[in-house]
Motif scaffolding. Sequence first.
Motif, PDB file in Angstrom:
ATOM      1  N   THR A  76       0.822  -1.213   0.000  1.00  0.00           N
ATOM      2  CA  THR A  76       0.000   0.000   0.000  1.00  0.00           C
ATOM      3  C   THR A  76       0.854   1.259   0.000  1.00  0.00           C
ATOM      4  O   THR A  76       0.581   2.204  -0.730  1.00  0.00           O
ATOM      5  CB  THR A  76      -0.920   0.008   1.242  1.00  0.00           C
ATOM      6  OG1 THR A  76      -1.682  -1.187   1.248  1.00  0.00           O
ATOM      7  CG2 THR A  76      -1.845   1.202   1.223  1.00  0.00           C
ATOM      8  N   SER A  77       1.910   1.247   0.829  1.00  0.00           N
ATOM      9  CA  SER A  77       2.702   2.457   1.057  1.00  0.00           C
ATOM     10  C   SER A  77       3.873   2.633   0.096  1.00  0.00           C
ATOM     11  O   SER A  77       4.407   3.728  -0.033  1.00  0.00           O
ATOM     12  CB  SER A  77       3.262   2.438   2.478  1.00  0.00           C
ATOM     13  OG  SER A  77       4.215   1.386   2.605  1.00  0.00           O
ATOM     14  N   THR A 108       3.690   4.549  11.288  1.00  0.00           N
ATOM     15  CA  THR A 108       3.552   5.905  11.821  1.00  0.00           C
ATOM     16  C   THR A 108       4.398   6.907  11.041  1.00  0.00           C
ATOM     17  O   THR A 108       4.424   8.091  11.379  1.00  0.00           O
ATOM     18  CB  THR A 108       3.971   5.962  13.302  1.00  0.00           C
ATOM     19  OG1 THR A 108       5.368   5.679  13.410  1.00  0.00           O
ATOM     20  CG2 THR A 108       3.153   4.992  14.149  1.00  0.00           C
ATOM     21  N   GLY A 109       5.127   6.422  10.037  1.00  0.00           N
ATOM     22  CA  GLY A 109       5.976   7.295   9.238  1.00  0.00           C
ATOM     23  C   GLY A 109       7.398   7.413   9.768  1.00  0.00           C
ATOM     24  O   GLY A 109       8.199   8.194   9.261  1.00  0.00           O
ATOM     25  N   ALA A 127      11.726   9.728  18.342  1.00  0.00           N
ATOM     26  CA  ALA A 127      11.967   9.977  16.920  1.00  0.00           C
ATOM     27  C   ALA A 127      10.683  10.518  16.306  1.00  0.00           C
ATOM     28  O   ALA A 127       9.595  10.032  16.605  1.00  0.00           O
ATOM     29  CB  ALA A 127      12.384   8.693  16.204  1.00  0.00           C
ATOM     30  N   ALA A 128      10.836  11.523  15.486  1.00  0.00           N
ATOM     31  CA  ALA A 128       9.683  12.118  14.809  1.00  0.00           C
ATOM     32  C   ALA A 128       9.417  11.376  13.499  1.00  0.00           C
ATOM     33  O   ALA A 128      10.320  10.777  12.923  1.00  0.00           O
ATOM     34  CB  ALA A 128       9.962  13.589  14.517  1.00  0.00           C
ATOM     35  N   PRO A 129       8.179  11.410  13.031  1.00  0.00           N
ATOM     36  CA  PRO A 129       7.890  10.813  11.731  1.00  0.00           C
ATOM     37  C   PRO A 129       8.722  11.484  10.624  1.00  0.00           C
ATOM     38  O   PRO A 129       8.927  12.701  10.646  1.00  0.00           O
ATOM     39  CB  PRO A 129       6.404  11.087  11.529  1.00  0.00           C
ATOM     40  CG  PRO A 129       5.864  11.292  12.904  1.00  0.00           C
ATOM     41  CD  PRO A 129       6.978  11.946  13.670  1.00  0.00           C
ATOM     42  N   LEU A 130       9.191  10.694   9.708  1.00  0.00           N
ATOM     43  CA  LEU A 130       9.908  11.201   8.532  1.00  0.00           C
ATOM     44  C   LEU A 130       8.958  11.446   7.372  1.00  0.00           C
ATOM     45  O   LEU A 130       9.258  12.221   6.471  1.00  0.00           O
ATOM     46  CB  LEU A 130      10.995  10.206   8.112  1.00  0.00           C
ATOM     47  CG  LEU A 130      12.052   9.897   9.174  1.00  0.00           C
ATOM     48  CD1 LEU A 130      12.990   8.800   8.685  1.00  0.00           C
ATOM     49  CD2 LEU A 130      12.810  11.153   9.553  1.00  0.00           C
ATOM     50  N   GLN A 135       0.195  10.490   3.818  1.00  0.00           N
ATOM     51  CA  GLN A 135       0.806  10.407   2.496  1.00  0.00           C
ATOM     52  C   GLN A 135       1.094   8.953   2.112  1.00  0.00           C
ATOM     53  O   GLN A 135       1.046   8.600   0.936  1.00  0.00           O
ATOM     54  CB  GLN A 135       2.095  11.211   2.443  1.00  0.00           C
ATOM     55  CG  GLN A 135       1.900  12.695   2.546  1.00  0.00           C
ATOM     56  CD  GLN A 135       3.223  13.459   2.588  1.00  0.00           C
ATOM     57  OE1 GLN A 135       4.296  12.874   2.598  1.00  0.00           O
ATOM     58  NE2 GLN A 135       3.133  14.771   2.607  1.00  0.00           N
ATOM     59  N   LEU A 136       1.404   8.121   3.121  1.00  0.00           N
ATOM     60  CA  LEU A 136       1.697   6.719   2.846  1.00  0.00           C
ATOM     61  C   LEU A 136       0.447   5.904   2.564  1.00  0.00           C
ATOM     62  O   LEU A 136       0.442   5.029   1.708  1.00  0.00           O
ATOM     63  CB  LEU A 136       2.434   6.082   4.036  1.00  0.00           C
ATOM     64  CG  LEU A 136       3.835   6.588   4.345  1.00  0.00           C
ATOM     65  CD1 LEU A 136       4.350   5.930   5.617  1.00  0.00           C
ATOM     66  CD2 LEU A 136       4.769   6.299   3.185  1.00  0.00           C
TER      67      LEU A 136
END
Length: 142
Positions: A76-77, A108-109, A127-130, A135-136
């Motif tokens: 999907t992503s 979660t990105g 860690a923050a989403p990249l 969008q994914l």
Amino acid sequence: MADTPPPPCPEARARFLEACHFNADGLIPAIAQQHDTGEVLMMAWMNAEAVAETLATGRVCYFSRSRGALWRKGETSGQQQRLVDLRLDCDGDTILALVDQTGVACHTGRRNCFFMAIREDALVPIAAPLVDPDQLYGHNHA
């Protein structure tokens, strides 16, 4: 991405499957690790069909317990995992998939699924989403 090794012959794939000790639900835990850095990306489940498909195609496939169906990572992503090596632990009850990850591994990105840690007596993301999960996948994911 490095070159994909050729898939093992059918007999070797069958021997690998015979050595796997699946649980009562027919599943085995599989840890995905980035082959060149050693970064642990995620843990998911495989059934015999997912293991066989992964070995035959070189693209990592898991079993989604929530959907009750095969889950081809990145279907999907677009965030696929190309198999570099598939290993079985000494007890035959856990798989280690050395992979070449395209993009992020976590829904979660984030690059990996292990982003929560205890800091000053609180559980916090480290860690923050990249990538925005919308969008994914086109919808919200926690």
